[in-house]
Each structure stands twice: as C-alpha cells, then as structure tokens.
Design a protein around this motif. Sequence first.
Motif, mmCIF file in Angstrom:
data_model
loop_
_atom_site.group_PDB
_atom_site.id
_atom_site.type_symbol
_atom_site.label_atom_id
_atom_site.label_comp_id
_atom_site.label_asym_id
_atom_site.label_seq_id
_atom_site.Cartn_x
_atom_site.Cartn_y
_atom_site.Cartn_z
ATOM 1 N N GLN A 1 1.079 -1.149 -0.502
ATOM 2 C CA GLN A 1 -0.018 -0.493 -0.290
ATOM 3 C C GLN A 1 0.590 0.858 -0.033
ATOM 4 O O GLN A 1 0.253 1.985 0.353
ATOM 5 N N SER A 2 1.857 1.138 -0.680
ATOM 6 C CA SER A 2 2.776 2.184 -0.482
ATOM 7 C C SER A 2 2.021 3.218 -1.437
ATOM 8 O O SER A 2 1.446 3.196 -2.483
ATOM 9 N N SER B 1 0.668 -5.456 5.903
ATOM 10 C CA SER B 1 0.799 -5.678 6.315
ATOM 11 C C SER B 1 -0.187 -6.354 7.906
ATOM 12 O O SER B 1 0.016 -7.880 8.201
ATOM 13 N N ILE C 1 11.363 -6.921 -6.400
ATOM 14 C CA ILE C 1 12.907 -6.613 -7.331
ATOM 15 C C ILE C 1 13.373 -7.034 -5.776
ATOM 16 O O ILE C 1 13.526 -6.488 -4.536
ATOM 17 N N THR D 1 8.285 1.221 -16.129
ATOM 18 C CA THR D 1 8.231 2.353 -15.172
ATOM 19 C C THR D 1 9.322 3.097 -16.148
ATOM 20 O O THR D 1 9.006 4.261 -16.162
HETATM 21 P P1 NAP Z 1 7.249 -0.403 -0.091
HETATM 22 O O1 NAP Z 1 7.198 0.776 0.345
HETATM 23 O O2 NAP Z 1 8.652 -0.975 0.877
HETATM 24 O O3 NAP Z 1 5.837 -0.659 0.598
HETATM 25 C C1 NAP Z 1 5.746 -2.626 0.601
HETATM 26 C C2 NAP Z 1 4.525 -2.615 0.858
HETATM 27 O O4 NAP Z 1 4.539 -4.189 1.261
HETATM 28 C C3 NAP Z 1 3.930 -2.258 2.452
HETATM 29 O O5 NAP Z 1 2.797 -1.780 2.397
HETATM 30 C C4 NAP Z 1 3.586 -3.329 3.504
HETATM 31 O O6 NAP Z 1 2.714 -3.402 4.214
HETATM 32 C C5 NAP Z 1 3.461 -4.351 2.854
HETATM 33 N N1 NAP Z 1 3.885 -5.463 3.354
HETATM 34 C C6 NAP Z 1 5.021 -6.041 3.739
HETATM 35 N N2 NAP Z 1 4.864 -7.375 4.451
HETATM 36 C C7 NAP Z 1 4.091 -7.245 4.213
HETATM 37 C C8 NAP Z 1 3.005 -8.730 4.602
HETATM 38 N N3 NAP Z 1 4.007 -9.724 5.643
HETATM 39 N N4 NAP Z 1 1.937 -8.823 4.095
HETATM 40 C C9 NAP Z 1 1.061 -8.014 3.540
HETATM 41 N N5 NAP Z 1 1.652 -6.988 3.084
HETATM 42 C C10 NAP Z 1 2.758 -6.957 3.312
HETATM 43 O O7 NAP Z 1 7.602 -1.099 -1.146
HETATM 44 P P2 NAP Z 1 7.566 -0.198 -2.597
HETATM 45 O O8 NAP Z 1 8.218 1.274 -2.797
HETATM 46 O O9 NAP Z 1 5.779 0.249 -2.705
HETATM 47 O O10 NAP Z 1 7.875 -1.354 -3.346
HETATM 48 C C11 NAP Z 1 7.521 -2.794 -3.162
HETATM 49 C C12 NAP Z 1 8.727 -3.507 -4.438
HETATM 50 O O11 NAP Z 1 8.587 -3.092 -5.415
HETATM 51 C C13 NAP Z 1 9.896 -3.099 -3.805
HETATM 52 O O12 NAP Z 1 10.574 -4.914 -4.279
HETATM 53 C C14 NAP Z 1 10.725 -2.282 -4.550
HETATM 54 O O13 NAP Z 1 11.962 -2.931 -4.661
HETATM 55 C C15 NAP Z 1 9.718 -2.700 -6.381
HETATM 56 N N6 NAP Z 1 9.594 -1.373 -6.894
HETATM 57 C C16 NAP Z 1 9.655 -2.077 -8.239
HETATM 58 C C17 NAP Z 1 9.415 -0.696 -9.035
HETATM 59 C C18 NAP Z 1 9.873 -1.314 -10.902
HETATM 60 O O14 NAP Z 1 9.651 -0.323 -11.439
HETATM 61 N N7 NAP Z 1 10.015 -2.741 -10.875
HETATM 62 C C19 NAP Z 1 8.703 -0.051 -9.102
HETATM 63 C C20 NAP Z 1 9.056 0.674 -6.929
HETATM 64 C C21 NAP Z 1 9.351 -0.388 -6.517
HETATM 65 P P3 NAP Z 1 2.991 -1.923 5.758
HETATM 66 O O15 NAP Z 1 2.348 -0.506 4.716
HETATM 67 O O16 NAP Z 1 1.583 -1.885 5.801
HETATM 68 O O17 NAP Z 1 3.801 -2.564 6.011
#
Ligand code: NAP
Length: 286
Positions: free
Chosen positions: A167-168, A191, A232, A267
Amino acid sequence: MTARIIDGKSIAAAIRRRIADSVRKHVAHGLPRPGLAVIQVGDNPASSVYVSHKRQDCREVGFHSEAYELPAETRQEQLLALVGRLNMDPAIDGILVQLPLPQHIEAQAVIERINPDKDVDGFHPENIGRLLLRLPGMRPCTPSGVMTLLRHTGEPLDGKDAVILGQSSIVGRPMAIELLNARCTPTICHSRSRDLQAKVRRADIVVAAVGREQFVPGTWIKPGAILIDIGINRNAAGKLVGDIDFAAACAQAAWVTPVPGGVGPMTRAALLENTLLAAEQHSRLG
Ligand code: NAP
C-alpha cells in the motif's frame, strides 16, 4: 495451463520507438526537444543505476537531459532552490528527484516543490488527486506501466477482482486507483491484512509490490489469473527475482510478468511518456 509471458522489455522498446518518432516530428516542426532533469542526492548505488538507465533512455528517444549529482550532505533548502530554478527553466519539461533521499531531507517537501506540470514521476499530491478524480495528469510511473502491460494482454479488465499486495504511496495505492478507474474491483493488502491467501486465491488479477522473494506461493494462485510482479529482490544466488513464485505462476496463471524484464522497463517507459506529455503541454501553453 501454461501462462503467457507479458514481455515488458519488448513493449517498452516499442514505446521508446514511438516516442523517438514523436520527438523527430516535434523537432521537424521547430519545437524544442523534451527536456528531463534528473536529480540525485548522495551516491546510493541502486539509485545511480536507475539514474544512468533513465539518462540512457533519454538519449535513445532524443530528449534533452540534465543530471544533477549532489553530495549527500546537500541541505534541504539547496535542493528546494534547485527544484525552484528548474521549475522556471523553459528547457526543462520534467523534473525527477531520485528517491530515497538522505534522511535529513523531507522527501514530501521536495515532491511538493516540483511544479505539478513538470512532476513526471506523478507523485505530487495534485497529480495523485487528478488520478483519483479521473482527470488528465501525470500518472505515477510504475502503476501506469502496469496498466499498459495489462492492456497488452487484450483481456477485458472491467469487473475483474484485483488484489494489490502493498500500500505504498508510490506503488500500491495509485495502482489500486488505476485498477478502479479501469473498472476492476481492487482490494489493497498490507502487513496487517488478514488471510492474504484467501484474498489472493479469489483474485483475477494480482499485483505484488511487497519486496519479498517467494511472497506469493503457488498455492495462493487462482488458475487462469493475471499476475503482475512489481517486487525486486535479490535471492541467495544473487539473482534478481520478484515477489511471486515464478515457476508456479507459469504453471497455473494465464499471464505473468517476468522479473527482470516485466514491470521495470515499463516504469522507465512511463517516465518517458510523462515527459513527452509534459513537453507537449508546455509547447501548447508557450
Ligand atoms: P514499500 O514502501 O516498502 O511497501 C511495501 C508494502 O508491502 C507495504 O505496504 C507493506 O505493508 C507491505 N507488506 C510488507 N510485508 C507484508 C506482509 N507480510 N503482508 C502484506 N503486505 C506486506 O515498497 P514499495 O516502494 O511499494 O516497493 C515494493 C516492491 O516493488 C519493492 O521490491 C521495490 O523494489 C519494487 N519496486 C519495483 C519497481 C519497478 O519498476 N519494477 C518500482 C517501484 C518499486 P505496510 O504498509 O503495512 O508496512
């Protein structure tokens, strides 16, 4: 069932060719090349890789690009002043501040300093609001790229149950709004969400953005689902992997994105699309 692979790499390459063609036409009509300024503060190695890819993309499509590599100890006011100058610079259509920023800088203040018309990352509250209200604007790049991938499947999206894991503000939340705007029924998980397995198992579309290897095992996947893996991660062997068990996904889903070569290139392509859009808007207004 053997899933079909949604090839983000080749879809992104086609988008870059289309954008390069538009730039050639702009230049032939005497218009300036679209300009993108990329600001990096500090020397986070992952950020340096992303920034160099973005500059390479700019060269490929014929954009004017400017790189600002600032030391980690740059003060917030200095960064805000640079963004302010770029807001006024007619050669610059898009401003991207590479995240994360060092801890002493408040990222939200910097995002909000960017003129929304130049906010090619789509993170400014005005652009997030425009997405929510279904008004034209700069869309956050990763969710926008995912929507392009989904449309490429040719599958109708309206009415589909979609689960977003994460939910970021820059990925999960705007992703849910994009899916809602496409007439899906989104569920956002985080989470504290309960019984993820049951929720994912019901989903026609799963978008995983948690950042944990093998977070979605094969037992969670609904046969015939569309699986979009944003995560990633580096596995124990040092290989880049997503959040979804790719082998299981290939066996059970209808469509799946690979990691790498799925969402990542999209992206970057969405950033170029936003910059071109910004340039077109600026030349109309100028
Ligand atoms: P983030 O801000 O760390 O958000 C991670 C999310 O996962 C949070 O909402 C967190 O919940 C949730 N989460 C963590 N543990 C969980 C669980 N056990 N059950 C359910 N939900 C859980 O990360 P982000 O920036 O959104 O990025 C996420 C991933 O995408 C990363 O691996 C990043 O490298 C990748 N990414 C890739 C691209 C691309 O272009 N391919 C672009 C951006 C990001 P809470 O909010 O409750 O903590």
